[in-house]
Design an enzyme around this catalytic site. Structure first.
Site, PDB file in Angstrom:
ATOM      1  N   THR A   1       0.849  -1.203   0.000  1.00 25.05           N
ATOM      2  CA  THR A   1       0.000   0.000   0.000  1.00 25.05           C
ATOM      3  C   THR A   1       0.882   1.251   0.000  1.00 25.05           C
ATOM      4  OG1 THR A   1      -1.822  -1.095   1.151  1.00 25.05           O
ATOM      5  CG2 THR A   1      -1.696   1.309   1.361  1.00 25.05           C
TER       6      THR A   1
ATOM      7  N   HIS B   1       4.176  -9.947   3.284  1.00 22.45           N
ATOM      8  CA  HIS B   1       3.182 -10.864   3.850  1.00 22.45           C
ATOM      9  C   HIS B   1       2.406 -11.659   2.810  1.00 22.45           C
ATOM     10  CE1 HIS B   1      -0.860  -8.820   3.506  1.00 22.45           C
ATOM     11  NE2 HIS B   1      -0.113  -7.752   3.341  1.00 22.45           N
TER      12      HIS B   1
ATOM     13  N   THR C   1      12.934   4.844  11.282  1.00 22.22           N
ATOM     14  CA  THR C   1      13.839   3.766  11.708  1.00 22.22           C
ATOM     15  C   THR C   1      13.541   2.492  10.930  1.00 22.22           C
ATOM     16  OG1 THR C   1      13.978   4.736  13.894  1.00 22.22           O
ATOM     17  CG2 THR C   1      14.589   2.409  13.702  1.00 22.22           C
TER      18      THR C   1
ATOM     19  N   CYS D   1     -11.779  -7.276  -1.232  1.00 22.63           N
ATOM     20  CA  CYS D   1     -10.969  -6.301  -0.528  1.00 22.63           C
ATOM     21  C   CYS D   1     -11.773  -5.374   0.356  1.00 22.63           C
ATOM     22  CB  CYS D   1     -10.134  -5.495  -1.496  1.00 22.63           C
ATOM     23  SG  CYS D   1      -8.417  -5.964  -1.374  1.00 22.63           S
TER      24      CYS D   1
END
Ligand SMILES: *Cc1c(COP(=O)(O)O)cnc(C)c1O
Length: 385
Positions: free
Chosen positions: A76, A205, A244, A330
């Site tokens: 995304t 993922h 980070t 979705c």
């Protein structure tokens, strides 16, 4: 309701973390927990060395150079950085971004946001099989076109777009080409060095890696591709994605990609066979079933079927033994029928009476046999009444 866990057939939504990936990540949660930007001590050096090793391996798998890899939080964000980044970096409006009606919401919404900022978006329709031709893209390219964005594989209907050809035609016309490869990477042969793709997004993922980490691969070009970062911050990832670095997740992504690439050909063959068994069995028992998406130009592990005359909600309720998505994939939380199925010309009722089977690494023949039997039973219960 049985207490057994349902059979997981939703690998386009997400995949479990492979134990080999988890193993690779663990040291970076424990002893090697340093911040990769800490340059004054060994905790930082070790984290940085691990990140740079992962970056090199990821680049090698894609056929890119390490400097072309930008770590993000997932596809995304990568899609947003590609689309909003390219259009946001242009000093004059309006420029045009060309995409497909069947793209992932993160692509469509990123284009829409830019259209509210003075740019223009063109959403092209697809054919009855869900495909777009390079000629159809070429026909809309014009002076003001800045970017074309087409997913390599669709997350709902699994169709594989001719991205190499589209990329070539964009290059010839001097237009940048972005591809959302979240579903394609590691599943079908796809490298960036044998294509003219300028920007490529993917996510860990979907390839048996952890959630919350992804990549935008930005090719080094002359003139270089200018991107406006989505956030301001400390300059990490050459300022394109400050924050980070998620060291354990990056290590997991690299391991997950290595494994998918190593096993790709074999796994594609295995999943294609299982998918065909599933489809053949359902079709033999329910001849009226409609397949969504091109029958062969598709992801090995994706099968998308609509059942005419069936109530979609009741169908899903009857399939408690399967973890599966329906025709509101979705946007299931909103209950809206899938924009992808509507784009193929399915009506709302048929879109709702649709099942997306997502087969993956854990799927065995017995799973597919049980899924076929359950679906046949559930559909027959409704249409024989
Ligand atoms: C899953 C998916 C995304 C979103 O990826 P996240 O990492 O979950 O943000 C984008 N595009 C496609 C095609 C996907 O399948």
């Amino acid at each position: 309701m049985s207490s057994r866990r349902p059979i997981y057939l939703d690998h386009q939504a997400t995949t479990p973390v492979d134990p080999r990936v988890l193993e690779a990540m663990l040291p970076y949660f424990r002893e090697d927990f340093g911040n990769a930007s800490s340059s004054t001590h060994s905790f930082g050096w070790r984290a940085e060395a691990a990140v740079e090793d992962a970056r090199e391996r990821i680049a090698a798998q894609l056929g890119a150079s390490p400097a072309e890899i930008v770590f993000t939080s997932g596809a995304t964000e990568s899609n947003n950085l590609a689309i909003q980044g390219v259009l946001g970096a242009l000093s004059t409006v309006p420029h045009t971004v060309v995409t497909l009606v069947t793209e992932h919401p993160s692509v469509l919404e990123a284009c829409r946001v830019q259209s509210t900022l003075g740019h223009r978006e063109i959403r092209l329709p697809v054919d009855a099989d869900g495909l777009i031709s390079p000629e159809a893209i070429e026909a809309v390219l014009e002076e003001q076109t800045a970017l074309v964005s087409v997913a390599a594989a669709n997350s709902e209907i699994g169709v594989l777009q001719p991205v190499a050809e589209i990329a070539r035609c964009c290059r010839e016309r001097g237009v940048l080409f972005h591809s959302d490869a979240a579903q394609a990477i590691g599943k079908v042969p796809l490298r960036i060095d044998d294509s003219e793709i300028d920007l490529l997004s993917f996510s860990a993922h979907k390839i048996y890696g952890p959630k919350g980490i992804g990549v935008l691969c930005v090719r080094e070009r002359r003139p270089s591709i200018k991107l406006r970062p989505l956030y301001a911050g400390g300059g990490q990832e050459r300022g394109l994605r400050p924050g980070t670095l998620a060291v354990p997740l990056i290590i997991g992504l690299a391991r997950a990609l290595d494994l998918c690439m190593e096993e790709q050909a074999q796994e594609a063959k295995r999943l294609t066979e299982l998918r065909e068994i599933l489809h053949d069995r359902i079709e033999a028992a329910i001849p009226s079933v409609i397949q969504n998406g091109h029958p062969t130009r598709r992801l090995p592990g994706n099968l998308n079927l609509s059942f005419a005359g069936v109530n979609g909600e009741r169908l899903l309720l009857a399939l408690g033994d399967l973890a599966i998505s329906n025709g509101s994939a979705c946007s299931s939380s909103t209950g809206e029928p899938s924009h992808v199925l509507l784009a193929l010309g399915r009506d709302e009722a048929l879109a709702r009476a649709t099942l997306r089977f997502g087969l993956g690494r854990g799927t065995r023949l017995e799973d597919v046999e049980q899924a076929a039997a359950s679906v046949i039973q559930a559909v027959k219960d409704q249409i024989s009444r």
